[in-house]
Structures are given as C-alpha cells and as structure tokens.
Design a protein around this motif. Structure first.
Motif, PDB file in Angstrom:
ATOM      1  N   GLN A  72       0.832  -1.214   0.000  1.00 57.25           N
ATOM      2  CA  GLN A  72       0.000   0.000   0.000  1.00 57.25           C
ATOM      3  C   GLN A  72       0.859   1.252   0.000  1.00 57.25           C
ATOM      4  O   GLN A  72       0.497   2.266  -0.570  1.00 57.25           O
ATOM      5  CB  GLN A  72      -0.933   0.001   1.214  1.00 57.25           C
ATOM      6  CG  GLN A  72      -2.125  -0.924   1.032  1.00 57.25           C
ATOM      7  CD  GLN A  72      -3.073  -0.888   2.219  1.00 57.25           C
ATOM      8  OE1 GLN A  72      -3.026   0.016   3.028  1.00 57.25           O
ATOM      9  NE2 GLN A  72      -3.928  -1.893   2.318  1.00 57.25           N
ATOM     10  N   THR A  88       3.336   1.671  -4.615  1.00 51.94           N
ATOM     11  CA  THR A  88       2.474   1.179  -5.688  1.00 51.94           C
ATOM     12  C   THR A  88       3.299   0.549  -6.793  1.00 51.94           C
ATOM     13  O   THR A  88       4.522   0.706  -6.844  1.00 51.94           O
ATOM     14  CB  THR A  88       1.648   2.324  -6.281  1.00 51.94           C
ATOM     15  OG1 THR A  88       2.564   3.268  -6.825  1.00 51.94           O
ATOM     16  CG2 THR A  88       0.797   2.989  -5.229  1.00 51.94           C
ATOM     17  N   LYS A 143       3.070   6.671 -10.897  1.00 52.49           N
ATOM     18  CA  LYS A 143       2.063   5.976 -10.097  1.00 52.49           C
ATOM     19  C   LYS A 143       0.667   6.337 -10.609  1.00 52.49           C
ATOM     20  O   LYS A 143      -0.181   5.472 -10.855  1.00 52.49           O
ATOM     21  CB  LYS A 143       2.241   6.431  -8.646  1.00 52.49           C
ATOM     22  CG  LYS A 143       1.419   5.734  -7.610  1.00 52.49           C
ATOM     23  CD  LYS A 143       1.933   6.244  -6.260  1.00 52.49           C
ATOM     24  CE  LYS A 143       1.007   5.908  -5.142  1.00 52.49           C
ATOM     25  NZ  LYS A 143       1.483   6.467  -3.870  1.00 52.49           N
ATOM     26  N   GLU A 194      -2.070   3.930 -12.736  1.00 51.08           N
ATOM     27  CA  GLU A 194      -3.439   3.725 -12.251  1.00 51.08           C
ATOM     28  C   GLU A 194      -4.454   4.157 -13.301  1.00 51.08           C
ATOM     29  O   GLU A 194      -5.460   3.478 -13.545  1.00 51.08           O
ATOM     30  CB  GLU A 194      -3.648   4.518 -10.962  1.00 51.08           C
ATOM     31  CG  GLU A 194      -4.977   4.220 -10.296  1.00 51.08           C
ATOM     32  CD  GLU A 194      -5.118   4.919  -8.959  1.00 51.08           C
ATOM     33  OE1 GLU A 194      -5.534   4.265  -8.004  1.00 51.08           O
ATOM     34  OE2 GLU A 194      -4.818   6.127  -8.878  1.00 51.08           O
ATOM     35  N   SER A 242       0.437  -7.361  -9.316  1.00 48.53           N
ATOM     36  CA  SER A 242      -1.020  -7.345  -9.154  1.00 48.53           C
ATOM     37  C   SER A 242      -1.571  -8.740  -8.852  1.00 48.53           C
ATOM     38  O   SER A 242      -2.594  -8.872  -8.192  1.00 48.53           O
ATOM     39  CB  SER A 242      -1.695  -6.769 -10.400  1.00 48.53           C
ATOM     40  OG  SER A 242      -1.437  -7.586 -11.518  1.00 48.53           O
ATOM     41  N   GLU A 298      -6.616   5.927  -6.288  1.00 46.73           N
ATOM     42  CA  GLU A 298      -5.858   6.328  -5.104  1.00 46.73           C
ATOM     43  C   GLU A 298      -6.170   7.789  -4.802  1.00 46.73           C
ATOM     44  O   GLU A 298      -6.238   8.622  -5.695  1.00 46.73           O
ATOM     45  CB  GLU A 298      -4.360   6.146  -5.365  1.00 46.73           C
ATOM     46  CG  GLU A 298      -3.566   6.369  -4.116  1.00 46.73           C
ATOM     47  CD  GLU A 298      -2.103   6.032  -4.292  1.00 46.73           C
ATOM     48  OE1 GLU A 298      -1.413   5.947  -3.287  1.00 46.73           O
ATOM     49  OE2 GLU A 298      -1.672   5.862  -5.434  1.00 46.73           O
ATOM     50  N   SER A 352      -6.305   3.497  -1.025  1.00 46.65           N
ATOM     51  CA  SER A 352      -5.019   3.059  -1.594  1.00 46.65           C
ATOM     52  C   SER A 352      -5.199   2.702  -3.066  1.00 46.65           C
ATOM     53  O   SER A 352      -6.307   2.757  -3.605  1.00 46.65           O
ATOM     54  CB  SER A 352      -4.472   1.869  -0.812  1.00 46.65           C
ATOM     55  OG  SER A 352      -5.345   0.775  -0.932  1.00 46.65           O
ATOM     56  N   GLU A 353      -4.091   2.344  -3.696  1.00 42.52           N
ATOM     57  CA  GLU A 353      -4.108   2.023  -5.129  1.00 42.52           C
ATOM     58  C   GLU A 353      -5.155   0.936  -5.412  1.00 42.52           C
ATOM     59  O   GLU A 353      -5.204  -0.077  -4.722  1.00 42.52           O
ATOM     60  CB  GLU A 353      -2.720   1.548  -5.563  1.00 42.52           C
ATOM     61  CG  GLU A 353      -2.585   1.403  -7.069  1.00 42.52           C
ATOM     62  CD  GLU A 353      -1.193   0.915  -7.474  1.00 42.52           C
ATOM     63  OE1 GLU A 353      -0.817   1.141  -8.620  1.00 42.52           O
ATOM     64  OE2 GLU A 353      -0.507   0.307  -6.642  1.00 42.52           O
ATOM     65  N   ASN A 354      -5.975   1.165  -6.415  1.00 43.76           N
ATOM     66  CA  ASN A 354      -7.052   0.242  -6.807  1.00 43.76           C
ATOM     67  C   ASN A 354      -8.130   0.085  -5.734  1.00 43.76           C
ATOM     68  O   ASN A 354      -8.969  -0.805  -5.820  1.00 43.76           O
ATOM     69  CB  ASN A 354      -6.521  -1.165  -7.134  1.00 43.76           C
ATOM     70  CG  ASN A 354      -5.607  -1.151  -8.321  1.00 43.76           C
ATOM     71  OD1 ASN A 354      -5.780  -0.323  -9.214  1.00 43.76           O
ATOM     72  ND2 ASN A 354      -4.634  -2.027  -8.337  1.00 43.76           N
TER      73      ASN A 354
END
Length: 1508
Positions: free
Chosen positions: A411, A414, A498, A502, A1131, A1351, A1394-1396
C-alpha cells in the motif's frame, strides 16, 4: 600538381625505358631496378585492367537469370577470410611505402628510378585494393568452390616475379651494390604473400564439395529454404562468441563481426542475437550476487546502502580490477604525447640529440596512441558489461522482493513506483560503470600532469596545482545541489508514474464517465512539479558545465601568469607541452560535472532501492504447513486474530476458530465488508497474524474475487505452468462452460488475451480463473465469490459441475452472496464485523441467529416476486432447459452462428496472428529518418535557438584555437630567440581570448538546455494528449507496459540525455573541423591522408549502423515485456503465491531480463567494435601527419606552429565524432518511439460546437436503437448483428443473456466506447454519433461491472471534478449505505483510498460507484451487473435506493440475478448478438417456452435448494 606531373612523367619513363632496355644487347637490363619496378607495375596494370573489364561485363550483362545466390561454399577450405586480409594488407603496405618514398624523394630530389618505384607502388595499392573488393563483393556471394582461373594464374605470375626480384636483391647485395632498404622489404613481403596466395589458389582443400552434393537430397530442399529456420534458432541456440574468442579476436573485438555482417544483410531480430555467456547471464550471475549480499547482511531486509555497494563491488571485483588496469594504462599512454612535444619542437628546430631521433619520436607517438586506443576500448566495453550484469541482478532482486511484499508495504509502494525502481534506478546504477573509475583517475591524471608541468615550467606548476584544487573544491556545493534536485525529480516522477499506471489501468471507466481530460490535467500538474525541479536541475547543470569548460583555461591562465611573475622563460615547446597537458586534463574535468551528477543520482537510486528492499515481507510463518496426507484435518485455525494494519487497535478478523476436514464444502456468507475475503486471506497466509495458529495440510488453489488474468494465450492461463494433459484439460473446459466460448473465438484457446484480460467479458475471465484452479488439481480450493460475474444459468452449471462434480472429494471453501448455493455446503460460516457469528449446516443455523436470517430473508423476499404460476411450471421448464442444453436455446440462431464462426476461423487462419487483438510491439525498421531529427530540433521555438547554439560553439572553437595559436606564435622557440611581444601583452591577449571563449560556453549551455527542456515538455504533452484521446481499442491492444516504458524510460532520455547528445554531436563536428584546419594549415599534405581515412570511417559507420540501430530498437522492445511481467506479477502476487508458482515466475523474469540484456550487451560490443577501428584510423592519420612534419625541410615552417599541429593532432579523434553520431542515433530512437504515440488515431471530438445538445438534454431519456451492428476491429466478426429496439423514457429495461451474448457490447456502443459498424442510436431525437463524446458521456451514468476506486480520498473518488458540496457527498454516501462506514474512519471524507481501492472490499467499491451515480443524477442510468459483488440484502437496498431517487429515469440493467430484472418494465434477452426476446417480464413468463421463462425456472430451481 607536382605529384600529378611526376606521375605523368613516370608513365612516359615506364614505356620508354622498357622499350630501350629490350633493344640492348646482353641481359644487364634484367637486373636494373628500374626494369624490375617497371615490369611489376605493368603486371599490376594488367590485373587492374582485367578486373575493370570483368566489372563492366557484369554491370552490363542482361538477360541471364542466375537464380538465388548462395554464399561462397568453400570458405573454410580456401581460407577466404585470410585471403581477403592478405590482399588488403599488401594494399595498405604498398600505400605506406608509396607515401614514405614520396616524402623521401620530395626531400632529396627526384630520379627516374624513384618515379618508377613510386608508380609501381601506386599501381600495387590500387590493384590489391581492387582484388580485395572483388573477393568481398563478387566471390563472397558466388556459389563457386574455387577461386577464378585467371586470378590464380596471375597469383602464379606474381609469385614468380616476386621471387625473381628477391633473387636479384640478393645477387646485388653480394656484389656490394647499395640498394634502398625498402626494395628488399617490399620484395620479401611480396614473396611471402605470393606463396600464401598460390597455396590457397592451387592447393586449398575442397572439403565441402561432397556435402554440397548430398545436402539437397538429404533435406529434400536447397539450403536457402532452411536459412530462415537456422537463423531463427541461431540466436536462441548459440552463446556469444565473446565467451570463447581468442586473444587477437578479443583484442580487436572481431568476434562481433558475424553479427554486424548479418545486420547488414537483414533486419536483426531477437532470434539473431546470441545468448549471453553463463557468467554474464542473470541466471548465472544472480545466485552469486545474492550469496555475496547475504554474506554481508544476512537477510535482504537488513541491507544498507553501504552493504549493497560492497556486495556489488565483490560481485564484479575481477572486471573492476581489470578495467582499473586499463584505465591506468590509458592514462599513462595519453600523457606520452604531451611529454614528448617539447622534444619534437626542438627536433623540428634543428636540435637533434641522436641519429634517427625523428623516426623514434614518431614511433613512440604512434605506439602510445595505439596502446591508448586499445586500453580505452576494452575499459569501456568491460565496464558496460559490468553495468549490464549489475542492472540485471538489481532488477531481479527488486522483482523477488515485489513478490514477497506484505500488503501494508504494498500500500505504501504502488506498482508504478516499484516499476520505476526497476526501469530507472537499477538502470542508472548499471550506467554508473561509465563513471566508476573517474574519481581516482582524475587524481592520477592531475599528478602526472603536474609532473610534466614541473619538468617544463618548474615552480609555476604549483599555481597549476592550486588552480586545479580550486576547481575540484567547487565540486562539493555543486554535488549537493545536483543530489537535491535529482532526489526531487525522482520523487515527483514516482508520483507521476504511479498516477499514470493507475489511470491506464482504469481508462475504460474514465472514458465511460467522461473524466479522461480531468485526469490528464492531473498528470499535467504532476509533470509541472517534475518539470520545475528538472528546470532547476538543467540550469544548475548549465552553470556546472560553464565552470568546468572554463576550468582548463583558468588553470592555464593561472600557470602562465605565475611563470611571468616568477620570471620563468616561456618557450613555445614548453608552452605547447603545457597546453597539450591541459587539454588532456580537460577531459576528466569536462567529465567531472557528469561524474558528480552521476554519483549524486546513483546514491539517490541506491538509497531508494535499499529502502524498498528493507520493507516488511509477508509473515511466512503465519501458516504451519503439515505434510500432505499426514492429517485428517485440512484446515485448522485456533483463536486466530488477524489485521491488515497491525498498528490498528481494531483487528480485521477476531477470535476465529475453524476446523475443516478433507472433502468438506464450506460456504462463507455475510454482508458487505464483514471480513469474508479476509478469512480466505488468512488461510492463504496473506494477512498478518496477531495471535493464534493456522494449520494447513495439502496443496491449495485460489480464485480471487477480482479476476487476475495474465496477458498471453488462454491455454497458458489455464495450464499455469503445468504440463498439458489433454483429457483433464478437456474435462475442465467442459465443467467451466468454456468450450462454446473458445469455438466463438477465431483462435480458440490460442487466442491472445490482452493485459488484465481486457478483451474478455467479466464472466469469461472468472471462468478461466476457475479452470486454472481446477486444472491445478489441488487439495484445498478457496473461491472468493466466483459466481457473481456470471449469469444465473452459467453459475448453476459451474456450481454443479465444478463444486459438486470435479471437486466433490476436495476441500472447498467458497465465499458467496447467492443464498441458493448454501444448502449444498457441509458447513456454513456467517461473518459479521470480522467475526464468525454462526457456523453449521443450513437448517441448523437458519433459526439459531438473526444474521443468517437477514440474508435468507432478503433472498426470499426477492423470490416472492416470482408469480406462483411460474413456480408451477418449474419442472417442465427445467427439463426442457436441460434437454436443450447450455447454448442451444434457439437452435436456428446458434447453428447459423456456428457456421459463421467456422467461416471466420478459415479466413482468420489465413490472416494469421494479425487477427489477434494483442500485436507484437511495433518497431520502426531501417534508418532513423531525418524528419525525426528535424522534428526534434525544430520543436522548441521552431528551431530558432539552434543557430545560437551552433554560433556560440563555433566562436568558442575559434577563440580556443586563436588563444593557443597566439601562445605558439608569440613565445620564442628557445631562450636565445627574442620574444615577439612583451610578457604583459602575451598574457593580456590570452586572458581576453579565454574570457571570450568561456562566455560563449555559458551562452551555449543555457540556450541548449532551454531548448532541450522546452522540447521535452512539448513531446510529453503531445504524447499524453494523444494517449488520453485514443480510442479504447488502443488500450485493449496495447499492454500498459509499452505506454509506461515511453512515459518513463523514453521520457527520461528526452529530459536528460538527448539534448546533450545532439549538442555533443554538433560540438564534436566543430572540434574535428577545427583540428583538421590547424593540421592542414601546417602541412596541407595531411589532407591526402584525411580524405581516404574519413571516407573509410564513414564506410565503417554505414556498415555498423544497421546492426546498432536494430539492436537499440530491440533493447526498447525487449524492455516492455519485463515491465509488463513485473506489473502483472505484483497485481497477481496473491494468486501466484496461492498456487506456489513463485519459482516459475522468477524463472520467467530471469529469461525476460536476459532477453533484454542480450541486445544491450551486443549493442555495447558493436559500439566498441566501431570505435576501435575508428581510433585506428585516427592513429594512422596522426602517424602520417608526424611523418610529413619530419620530412619537411628545415626552415619551411615555424617549429612552434608545427608543434601546435601536433598538440591538436594528439586530440584528433574521428572515432569520437562517429561514436557521438551513433549514440545520438541510438538515443533519438526514444524520440521516434514517443512520436509513434503522438500519431495514435484519436476518438471523435469531445465537443462539436455546431451540434452541442441543450443543457437539459436528454429530457425524457428515450433510447432508440436502429439496426445496430458492432464489431471490435475491422478484421473481427460482428458482435452485435443488427439490433433494433426502443427503451422508453422513464422505463426500466433489464438486459439478460448468457455470458458473451453481447450485453456489455451494447452498453459500450451506447457510450460510444466502440463506434457502430452500421446503424444508429438515438436518445431523445439526437443521433449520439453526431454530438461530442464529452457531451454524450457526461449526460449518461453507469455503475460498471468491475468497481473502480482511484488512489486518493473518498471525496476525490465520489466527486473527481469537484462539482458538489460536502453535504451532497454525505447525502449520497448515506443513500448508498456507506455513510456510517466513512464516519467511523478518522479522515471522514478525506479518508485515504489506496491504489485500486485495495483497502476497501469489492462490495464497498461497488457502493462507491453507486454513490457517484447518485451525485451525477443523469436521465439515463446503466447498471452493468452493478450488484454482482454485494449480498442479496444490500442488492435489495440498492434497488430500493435507485427506484426512490431515479423514478423518472431510464434504467438499463444488465444483471445475472434474475430478481434484479424482475422489477423492470421490459426485458431484452440477447443471444449471440441478436435480440431473441423483448417484452415485459410478465408476458415473457406467461409464455412457458420463452427463453426468459426457462432462465427464471432455472434460477428458481437453484434457489429452491436443489443443490442441497
């Protein structure tokens, strides 16, 4: 003119003397040298004529087709290569003798014999050169197995005449007749070469003739047909010749010859590039490095920057020591010239210390240049090799760490940031090899320079030392600035990469919502911050460059000023020696800013990598793994407490106690966010353990809630590293309902899947995931709500065939929101707020608590809406459904479709891989076109700054030459000669010229960096605008690794490297022209040598460039798969670990890394191959210029000016110019790659001014579809095949159909993600194809199939365009049941995402998407399987919310839950891209034979616990 006249005179002498000699009586004339040379010249003239006539005949020969050419068959037996080298050697030897004789007779007077010898040598040079060219061009491509008859006859004559001449030399020597020594040397060389040529011509073995006869019979084909095959496997099978090259081959880098030759015949592909040697391959190197690092610090988590540096040094210590030796040799050899210049000037002035001093000086100068060249080339090559190895092992270390990162660490870092570590930081540390020895080399060079200065200028060298130290001390503050700016650039670049990563991952949702331009502006803002630091960095660099380019001048002014103050006499020889010393010292001082900058950058990169390697790993001791078959219990959790965030006081899972026996089916249910997925994660060992124990007995397989699909073939995704067992494979396809899907796809299971399965529907991705798990044949299966993404019919089939069929004897734990599957479970776990609140069989827990009752009650409420009439017809419909089968609901349609697919299959087979959606990365082939250069240099201010840069550099060069010329002319040659000017005038003029040249450098640096920065910004903006405006098909077919590679690596090259490279080429050219001008002004004869040498250099460059260019392009192309594989691994790390496939993925990474290193290694080698040859050419030119100078009679030229020419000659480096040119062409490929993406076809306009709809559009939301036909690409079949229907305004329409029937495609057509092939969609009287995309998409709302969060914060996720107040956002959150959850968090609306959206459950993400829709309040609302990831109770709440707040809106719902569409006013049933049924649900249900009635019946049977 003199030479031409003497040549004409020589020709007349040749024929007159031959005639008169033959009329003599006796045989005395046969021993005369003039006859021997005349006869030899005639023989070579005949050869030249024959070759010329042969060439003419071939040129004008018409009509005869020779068929395919084959290479010269018997090269091995006939020593072809050695023969060519021999002929070339004789030609070069003759040229050298010719030039030496010319200077000898030029100085001592001409004679008939001298002219005849000169003419003979000139003809020899031409004749042997022509033979060399003939063998290389004509014979090399011939199928002959012997040398031509006439050539062999002539070689015989040549041997005989050479032996005769040598015999005459011996006879005359015995008679004490004095002959010039060059005659004897020439004759000895001729005899040796003649013997060799006659041997290969007459006695060479025809080893291959028998094989030649047999080959076609054995292979059934000519060798030509196999050439492609052999070349394909060549690179894959062969190891680089470097590993087994002999001494001479290594010394001259000749082992690269075959690859460069191949690059000239064809465009190089990766298959043509040999494998790396085991020691250089990452497969061999990485274990060695890992052992060194672990010996230093134990585990990777304890690594520090110092320990990492030590491990890297010990890892490559042999090469580092070897290159250090090369550096020392190079440094000492480079100072031989400056040391001897004073002696050379005194020699030219007539002060000779011993006999033949001139020859000795020339020989020492030449030898030192050769040693310098060899040492430098091998130093550079070896360091690049070290760099490649270091980059490979660091990238592998980062990859391995990425696979073991804990969730909390992930987290914080990324995938975009981690990719940057691999693509930028590891690359930079690898590149540091270039600068590794510079710090200590500078000290050695300064020490040697001071010794030479002390010898020439005495105590004034102290001033030089002080000035040099001052320059060195200026390093410290500059280094700090550089490090700070570099750090900031990397930080801002990380943030940008980053965000870019995304955005690319979620481009579909951005386009559906019409947000892409808003997110582009976000990227632009991040780039502005980066560009701000970049600007500071490049201007700091410009000042640094100014200081250091002025440094040598500053040192020389200080030194000469000290000489005048101390009264030390300045002589031109000593001055020139000092200037040559300063010029050599200039190189490390020039490079010092780069070294300082590189040290700063490398330290930053090392720190970043170390901080990443020190991140917390997964707890590998979370699970106690028992040996397979050692226990009856498969899974046991005792008093388990787990938390994703260990710092949080509230654990994610509390008091978990669970025991699962082998063969049990366990269902996990609960509301959204209750901890169901976390329970599976704790069994997988993914979630950190606070307390308790987890025991696992057996292998496991996992199916994630969000499908993780690798790019590659469908078959590879299912096998997932296992061997193909056809029967098991077919059984798995059948169980997962994949057979029909594969039949529809043109390439079946060989179809290439796009990144993240982008060209598959949600249901297909989920079923491929399930197939992967089934094929793995594990003991324990964990399913995280796999049935939510498939329709009811397919879901029941999967449950029956997979869970109840193939997995009947396995442990299966499945999370589900479908209550109808629960009765089949041996154990049901009900989750709430991280605890198991109820556990037991369906009937046991039904009445024992409220939580389960709530879930079942909501489900029953949904079912109660089904009329009792439908319930009565259940059995009949079900039987019919089973008889009809999975796909064949309407036989006619399916049959027609299948026939069509067969036809498509046939045509697509012809098309080949072009039919695949994912294509191999496009790379330009051939030369980088001039338009690319022109676009680059003219992009900033239309190229207005380019003349300023060139003018500043030309003025600098003129002022530099002027200042050195002034010092050489104005100082006396010795103390006895009176100075031309006073000391004050001498130093004043010199200082004025020095200040002028420094000012020019300042202007040049500032203007160059300004233009470079502006160009980089323009290219960045153009590329990103084109990417963001590209149609969705571009992202479907382009893995994000390719785009990220351009946004990261190529953009870095444009930011940092290319302005320097373009500038460096212009400066090197101007410098070379300056050196040629100075040398030619002293002795114009140098031009005679310059012209052929430069022509040879250009030929070498042209010969080298095709290979180098393609190797550089291959480096770019091979980098994307490494990045893509890394991104996919990060991922999908949970899935990879759950299948215990880490080692296989590591092996794939090693192979991809080596595939990237191969062209990089060979590109480095070929560069040095070229530079070695060009350095040789420069050395030969310098040698001849010295020879000219020592043969010029005394008094003809000023010795001081001649010494100046030698000073500049020492810096003659044609190789540098050509090398910079090649580097520029290699680097400019980054511009070419970025320009490729500035030409991506764009979507239709966002807004069309003349067709802008009214603000209130659409007022009713009526959607009229007329004969709609849609295909995803011109070569692909139609997905929608002529739909015609109307969705009335304010009505709810449900769209149902089997997975792959075209439901999602219809929605994409509505949003114009894909443009119709034919037909139209009209919303409230406006054809949507005629208005702007933004106008369309901003008026429609969608809750997508795959819930997406970005994010940022909750606020930025709900309202990215900042159009709503906090009150409106809270209201929307409350309506979608998330208000309380957000209020619990500390940040409220600013709570982090957080990311995704990884820190939110999939169901919660789906509710956030609902919140967006509630805020947007559109008239047309699309729900694309929007409630698939939530439980039935939450689904009912969502439906109520939507009904309440969108009562006057047009609803278009795609749903797998039949209950979701039962509320609808109309139901549209699609099958294979056609409308099968379209009517109200009640009417369709009344017709028991309707497909919709059958689907409802199937759902009712399933929901009626038929699986129990």
């Amino acid at each position: 003119m003199e030479l031409v006249q003497s040549s004409k005179h020589g020709m007349s002498i040749l024929f007159s003397h031959l005639y008169s000699s033959l009329t003599y009586s006796g045989t005395d004339f046969l021993t005369k040298p003039i006859f021997l040379r005349g006869f030899s010249g005639s023989l070579h003239l005949v050869l030249l004529s024959v070759l010329f006539i042969s060439w003419l005949c071939k040129k004008f020969k018409v009509g005869h087709s020779e068929g395919p050419k084959e290479k010269f068959k018997n090269k091995g037996g006939l020593y072809f290569k050695q023969t060519v080298i021999c002929c070339f050697g004789v030609s070069v030897f003759s040229l050298v003798l010719c030039l030496l004789n010319y200077f000898y007779w030029y100085r001592n007077g001409w004679s008939d014999e001298g002219l005849m010898t000169l003419l003979d040598l000139a003809l020899r040079t031409l004749a042997w050169g022509s033979v060399c060219v003939y063998l290389r061009t004509q014979l090399f491509n011939s199928a002959k197995s012997k040398y031509p008859f006439l050539l062999r006859v002539w070689w015989g004559f040549y041997l005989c005449s050479s032996c005769y001449c040598l015999a005459i030399d011996v006879v005359l020597y015995r008679k004490h007749v004095n002959l010039p020594v060059q005659y004897s040397v020439s004759d000895v060389v001729s005899v040796i070469s003649g013997f060799f040529l006659c041997y290969v011509g007459y006695f060479g073995k025809n080893e291959d003739e028998d094989i030649l006869l047999e080959e076609p019979l054995l292979n059934g084909n000519t060798s030509g047909s196999n050439e492609a095959e052999s070349s394909k496997s060549k690179g894959v099978d062969t190891v680089t010749p470097f590993s087994r090259a002999g001494f001479f081959s290594n010394l001259t880098l000749s082992w690269l010859g075959p690859l460069i030759a191949l690059g000239n015949k064809k465009t190089l592909d990766l298959e043509d590039v040999p494998q790396l040697a085991p020691g250089d391959s990452v497969v061999g190197a990485f274990p060695v490095f890992r052992n060194k690092l672990e010996a230093e610090c134990g585990t990777v988590n304890n690594v520090t920057t110092l320990k990492l540096v030590k491990a890297l040094l010990f890892f490559a210590w042999k090469e580092i020591l070897l290159t250090a030796l090369y550096v020392m040799i190079y440094t000492l050899a480079s100072y031989v010239g400056p040391y001897l210049i004073d002696n050379f000037v005194q020699y030219l002035n007539g002060r000779r210390q011993y006999k033949n001093e001139g020859y000795v000086l020339v020989s020492v100068f030449f030898a030192s240049k050769l040693v310098e060249c060899i040492a430098q080339r091998h130093w550079f090559f070896r360091l690049q090799l070290v760099g490649i190895r270091v980059r490979s092992v660091l990238a592998t270390m980062i990859y391995d760490k990425g696979m073991t990162l804990s969730c909390q660490s992930k987290q914080g870092h990324t995938s975009g940031e981690i990719i940057n570590l691999m693509t930028v930081d590891a690359e930079r540390i690898g590149d540091f090899g270039w600068f590794m020895h510079d710090p200590w080399m500078v000290l050695v060079q300064v020490a040697v320079a001071l010794l030479i200065l002390y010898k020439n200028l005495g105590l004034a060298s102290i001033a030089a030392f002080v000035a040099t130290v001052l320059v060195m001390l200026a390093n410290y503050p500059l280094e700090k600035f550089q490090e700070k700016f570099q750090d900031k650039i990397m930080e801002s670049k990380d943030k940008r990469m980053k965000a870019t990563s995304e955005i690319l991952r979620n481009m579909r949702i951005l386009k559906l919502q019409g947000w892409e331009m808003k997110f582009l502006s976000k990227i632009a803002k991040l780039r502005e911050t980066e560009a701000g630091w970049l600007k500071r960095y490049v201007y700091a660099n410009a000042m640094t460059t100014f200081v250091f380019w002025g440094a040598p001048t500053f040192v020389s002014v200080a030194t000469f000023g000290a000489c005048i103050l101390m009264g030390i006499p300045l002589e031109s020889g000593k001055i020139l020696s000092a200037l040559a010393t300063f010029r050599i010292l200039q190189e490390p001082i020039f490079n010092l800013p780069d070294t300082v900058s590189m040290i700063a950058q490398t330290k930053v990169s090392l720190d970043r990598i170390v901080s990443f390697l020190r991140l917390e790993d997964l707890q590998f001791d979370t699970i106690e793994k028992l040996p397979r078959g050692s226990s009856n219990t498969a899974i046991e959790i005792i008093d388990g407490n787990f938390s994703w965030d260990l710092s949080s006081s509230n654990p994610t899972l509390k008091d978990i106690n669970l025991k699962v026996q082998h063969g049990m089916r366990v269902a996990v249910c609960g509301t959204v966010g209750s901890g169901k997925s976390s329970l599976l994660s704790c069994i997988l060992g993914e979630i950190p353990r606070i307390s308790g124990t987890v025991k696992l007995c057996g292998t496991k397989a996992y199916v994630a809630q969000s499908p993780w699909i690798q790019s590659g073939k469908i078959e590879e995704n299912i096998l997932f590293g296992k061997e193909m067992e056809r029967m098991r494979y077919e059984r798995v396809l059948e169980a997962c309902s994949l057979k029909k899907d594969l039949e529809i796809l043109s390439f079946g299971d060989q179809t290439l899947i796009g990144e993240r399965g982008i060209n598959l529907s949600g249901g297909q991705k989920q079923r491929i995931q399930i197939a992967r798990a089934l094929y793995h044949n594990a003991d324990i299966y964990l399913f995280d709500d796999p049935f939510s993404a498939v329709d009811a019919h397919t879901g029941s089939h999967l449950f029956r065939e997979c869970l109840l069929g193939l997995l009947s004897s396995k442990v299966v734990i499945f999370v589900t929101h479908q209550v109808e599957f629960l009765p089949a479970a041996d154990l049901i776990l009900v989750m709430k707020e991280g605890k198991i609140t109820q556990a037991g069989k369906y009937n046991e827990i039904l009445n024992s608590g409220t939580d389960f009752m709530e879930l079942v009650g909501a489900h029953k409420k949904a079912l109660s809406e089904l009329d009792s009439a439908e319930a009565g017809s259940v059995s009949e419909s079900t039987n019919m459904s089973k008889d009809v089968g999975d796909m064949d609901i309407t036989d006619g349609v399916v049959e027609k479709k299948e026939n069509k697919d067969v036809q498509n299959g046939k045509t697509d087979d012809v098309v080949g891989s072009k039919g695949q959606i994912i294509q191999e990365e496009e790379r330009e082939k051939g030369k980088v076109g001039f338009p690319v250069y022109w676009k680059y240099i003219s992009m900033a201010y239309k190229g207005a700054l380019v003349p300023c840069v060139l003018l500043a550099q030309v003025l600098y060069q003129i002022l530099q030459i002027g200042s050195n010329y002034w010092m050489a002319w104005a100082t006396p040659i010795s103390q006895v000669v009176k100075p031309a000017v006073s000391s004050s005038t001498l130093i004043s003029v010199y200082v004025a010229l020095a200040i002028g040249s420094s000012f020019c450098i300042l202007v040049r640096s500032l203007v160059l960096f300004t233009a470079g920065l502006k160009t980089a910004t323009i290219l960045f903006n153009k590329m990103h605008l084109c990417i963001f405006r590209a149609p969705m098909s571009f992202f479907d077919a382009t893995p994000s690794g390719r785009i990220l590679n351009r946004a990261s690596t190529d953009q870095s090259a444009v930011d940092f490297n290319i302005p320097y490279q373009v500038g460096a080429f212009a400066f090197a050219m101007i410098q070379l022209l300056g050196i040629i001008a100075v040398m030619s002004q002293v002795a114009w004869q140098v031009l005679i040598v310059f012209i052929p040498v430069i022509a040879t250099c250009i030929w070498y460059q042209q010969y080298y460039m095709p290979s180098a260019r393609e190797l550089t392009r291959l480096v770019g192309v091979c980098k994307a798969p490494v990045i893509q594989h890394f991104a996919e691994t990060i991922s999908g790390s949970t899935t990879i670990r759950s299948f215990d496939e880490e080692s296989r993925f590591r092996d794939i990474n090693l192979k991809l890394t080596d595939a990237y290193s191969r062209p990089k290694f060979n590109a480095a080698g070929t560069r040095e191959w070229l530079c070695f040859r060009l350095d040789m050419m420069s050395s030969i030119t310098f040698f001849f210029s010295l020879v000219f100078l020592i043969f010029i009679p005394e008094g003809v030229i000023d010795p001081g000016i001649a010494g100046l020419a030698v000073t500049y000659g020492l810096n003659l480096n044609i190789a540098w110019v050509i090398w910079v040119l090649c580097q520029m062409e290699n680097k400019i490929i980054s511009v070419e790659r970025i320009l490729q993406y500035t030409c991506v076809p764009s979507e239709p306009p966002l807004e069309i001014e003349e067709n802008r709809p009214d603000h209130s559009w659409p007022p009713n939301g009526e959607v009229d579809i007329c004969d709609l036909q849609v295909r995803y690409a011109p070569h692909m079949p139609l997905v929608l095949r002529g739909l015609t229907c109307t969705f009335l305004g304010g009505m709810k329409t449900g769209i149902v159909g089997r997975t792959g029937s075209g439901k999602s495609t219809l929605i994409q057509a509505l949003f114009r993600i894909v443009e119709p092939a034919a037909g139209q969609i009209i919303i409230d009287g406006i054809n949507i194809s005629l208005i702007g995309l933004h106008d369309l998409r901003s008026r429609l709302s969608i809750i997508p199939q795959e819930p997406t969060m970005f994010e940022g914060t909750i606020r930025s996720n709900l309202d990215p365009l900042d159009e709503h107040t906090d009150g409106q956002i809270w209201e929307a959150l409350d309506k979608c049941q998330l208000g309380d959850k957000v209020r619990e968090k500390e940040g409220k609306l600013d709570s982090t995402v957080s990311e995704n959206g990884e820190n939110w459950s999939v169901g919660q993400r789906q509710l956030v998407c609902l919140g967006r829709v509630l805020l947007k309040k559109s008239k047309v609302l699309v729900l694309d399987e929007a409630t698939a990831s939530v439980d039935t109770a939450t689904d009912n709440l969502i439906q109520q919310t939507l009904s309440q707040h969108f009562s006057n809106c047009t609803f278009i719902t795609i749903a797998h839950r039949i209950t979701s569409v039962l509320h609808s006013d109309m139901v549209l049933l699609l099958n294979n891209g056609l409308i099968e049924e379209y009517d109200s649900p009640n009417r369709l249900l009344e017709n028991k034979s309707s497909s919709f009635a059958q689907l409802v019946a199937e759902y009712t049977v399933r929901s009626g616990s038929s699986f129990g």
